[in-house]
Design an enzyme around this catalytic site. Structure first.
Site, PDB file in Angstrom:
ATOM      1  N   LYS A   1      16.887  21.783 -10.692  1.00 22.92           N
ATOM      2  CA  LYS A   1      16.230  20.520 -11.025  1.00 22.92           C
ATOM      3  C   LYS A   1      17.138  19.492 -11.688  1.00 22.92           C
ATOM      4  CE  LYS A   1      11.913  20.115 -11.341  1.00 22.92           C
ATOM      5  NZ  LYS A   1      11.084  19.165 -10.619  1.00 22.92           N
TER       6      LYS A   1
ATOM      7  N   SER B   1      15.879  21.501 -15.906  1.00 23.68           N
ATOM      8  CA  SER B   1      14.691  22.285 -16.216  1.00 23.68           C
ATOM      9  C   SER B   1      15.126  23.580 -16.875  1.00 23.68           C
ATOM     10  CB  SER B   1      13.927  22.575 -14.926  1.00 23.68           C
ATOM     11  OG  SER B   1      13.144  23.740 -15.074  1.00 23.68           O
TER      12      SER B   1
ATOM     13  N   HIS C   1       0.833  -1.222   0.000  1.00 24.30           N
ATOM     14  CA  HIS C   1       0.000   0.000   0.000  1.00 24.30           C
ATOM     15  C   HIS C   1       0.864   1.268   0.000  1.00 24.30           C
ATOM     16  CE1 HIS C   1      -3.321  -2.718   1.283  1.00 24.30           C
ATOM     17  NE2 HIS C   1      -2.356  -3.265   2.003  1.00 24.30           N
TER      18      HIS C   1
ATOM     19  N   GLU D   1      10.693   8.338 -16.685  1.00 22.15           N
ATOM     20  CA  GLU D   1       9.334   8.834 -16.967  1.00 22.15           C
ATOM     21  C   GLU D   1       8.913   8.488 -18.397  1.00 22.15           C
ATOM     22  OE1 GLU D   1       8.479  12.937 -15.053  1.00 22.15           O
ATOM     23  OE2 GLU D   1      10.644  12.775 -15.202  1.00 22.15           O
TER      24      GLU D   1
END
Ligand code: ARG
Length: 459
Positions: A283, A277, A156, A290
């Site tokens: 970043k 970024s 979970h 992804e």
């Protein structure tokens, strides 16, 4: 240009229809298989005396020339010639005349395309197989370094029980191992030779289908001509195998993304596998993981698309089936893009062992082991569960971990608790006492890695 099939037509095809109908843009990638298939067919026609032996020889020689001309970029395919099958036949006929015109005896594009796509996809399966083997090796090599790297295991997405990073990685080994066996299995059903099915009803020529199958390395021949030209199960099956494979890569990617976050900080991707970024200077984004997760969507989509394309088709061949190629090609291409980049990213990432260990400690991941400790001292498990439940409630209130209790605190919950509880609920004990087959203990995982290496060895 006059079509190879223009005999019964009094008008030429509308330009828009030529473009609409044509598949050369995407089926040209099957040129090798088309040529190999035609060579085998021509040889067989010659052997059977269906066409003159010298014509068969001319065809085979010229098809080889065409193959090398295509490889050297000397050939421009024509949209007017519709697909790879008619493009190659036209080039052949332009070059050797009547002999070329004899190649299509006893054959239809329907069985020709069924042959080409099977051969093409079997080659692709072999390539993906090689990439999977590399991924399996990457996982075992990395696992070997981390049999003692304790990390939290989750259910979970809540901390559950400690495991090791090696154990976690070896879970993906199992998934990819199943993917590999699924591909092998899929290839078995693909490895059946359809040429000789003709357009739908076989042919009157005395074709030697078994010879063609042997020439091309097929295991057997299709046994029903209608099915031979209209079966695309193997395309759907491959799309399904690749979807499951991508699902695994996507789950792994999701974990890598989570673990790369500041909140987890379990791993750090190498700079070469991260991006920045354009606005936020601080970043470092896990774009590669992804994108693997993102590309999974298109592979699933292709599976659904293919199932839908086939669902309403009457026997036998229908032009709808030309729509099988772009999706399955894209699925194959996508998997071939993702697997190597994932391997390189894994091999180059930094594993932050200290953070993993720290992460495994909070969240009472040793509560089950504390209960098991009481069971070993004679308490029934249900009662032990209740005692430790109370302990956890107390620990939450007092903001401490179970192993931070004093012995007196322990004793207020149960007087059978002794000093040996500290060893019993240490993270190392929680992991290494789980020696059951498939468990995370160091020796068990080392054994699993040994078995994994033996498995890879015999592939
Ligand atoms: N380009 C076609 C395909 O990919 C080849 C078979 C066409 N056959 C036909 N009779 N139109 O399916």
């Amino acid at each position: 240009m006059a079509k190879l099939w223009s005999g019964r037509f009094s008008k030429s095809t509308d330009k828009k229809v030529d473009d609409f109908n044509s598949s050369i843009r995407f089926d040209k990638r099957m040129y090798k298989q088309d040529i190999e298939g035609s060579k085998a067919h021509a040889k067989m026609l010659g052997r059977q005396g269906i066409i003159p032996a010298e014509d068969a020889e001319k065809i085979v020689t010229e098809l080889d020339n065409i193959a090398s001309d295509i490889e050297n970029g000397k050939i421009e395919f024509l949209v007017d010639a519709e697909d790879i099958h008619m493009n190659i036949e036209k080039i052949l006929t332009d070059r050797i005349g009547d002999a070329g015109k004899r190649l299509h005896t006893g054959r239809s594009r329907n069985d020709q395309v069924a042959l080409d796509i099977r051969m093409y996809l079997m080659d692709e399966i072999d390539q993906i197989r090689g990439m999977l083997i590399r991924a399996l090796k990457t996982l075992t090599a990395l696992s070997k370094e981390h049999v003692e790297t304790i990390m939290p295991g989750y259910t979970h997405l809540q901390k559950a029980q400690p495991v090791t990073f090696a154990h976690h990685l070896m879970a993906y080994f199992e998934m990819l191992k199943r993917d590999l066996s699924r591909l092998d299995d899929c290839k078995k059903r693909m490895n059946v030779m359809p040429l000789g099915s003709g357009a739908l009803a076989g042919t009157t020529y005395p074709l030697d289908r078994e010879f063609v199958a042997r020439e091309l390395g097929f295991a057997s021949v299709t046994l029903n001509s209608l099915d031979g030209v209209s079966d695309r199960d193997f395309v759907i099956e491959l799309a399904s195998c690749l979807s499951i494979l991508m699902m695994h890569l996507s789950r792994f990617s999701e974990e890598l993304i989570l673990w790369s976050s500041h909140e987890f900080s379990f791993v750090e991707m190498d700079d070469a596998f991260s991006t920045g970024s354009s606005i936020m200077p601080q970043k470092k984004n896990p774009d590669v993981a992804e994108l693997i997760r993102g590309k999974t969507g298109r592979v699933y989509g292709h599976l659904m698309g293919l199932l839908t394309t086939m669902k309403g088709l009457p026997l036998a061949y229908n032009k709808d089936m030309q729509e099988d190629k772009e999706p399955i090609f894209d699925s194959v291409d996508t998997v071939k893009l993702c697997l190597p980049v994932l391997c390189d990213m894994l091999a180059s990432m930094t594993v932050k062992k200290d953070n993993m260990l720290r992460g495994s400690k909070g969240g009472f991941t040793n509560a089950t082991d504390a209960a098991d400790y009481l069971v070993k001292k004679g308490l029934p498990f249900r009662e032990a569960h209740a005692v430790i439940g109370k302990m956890v409630a107390y620990a939450v209130l007092n903001e401490k971990n179970l192993d931070e209790f004093t012995i007196d605190e322990f004793k207020t919950f149960s007087d059978i608790i002794e000093e040996d509880i500290y060893d019993a609920i240490s993270m190392a004990a929680c992991v290494n006492d789980r020696r059951v087959i498939g468990g995370p203990a160091k020796e068990t995982v080392e054994n699993a890695i040994r078995l994994a290496e033996e498995y890879i060895e015999q592939l």
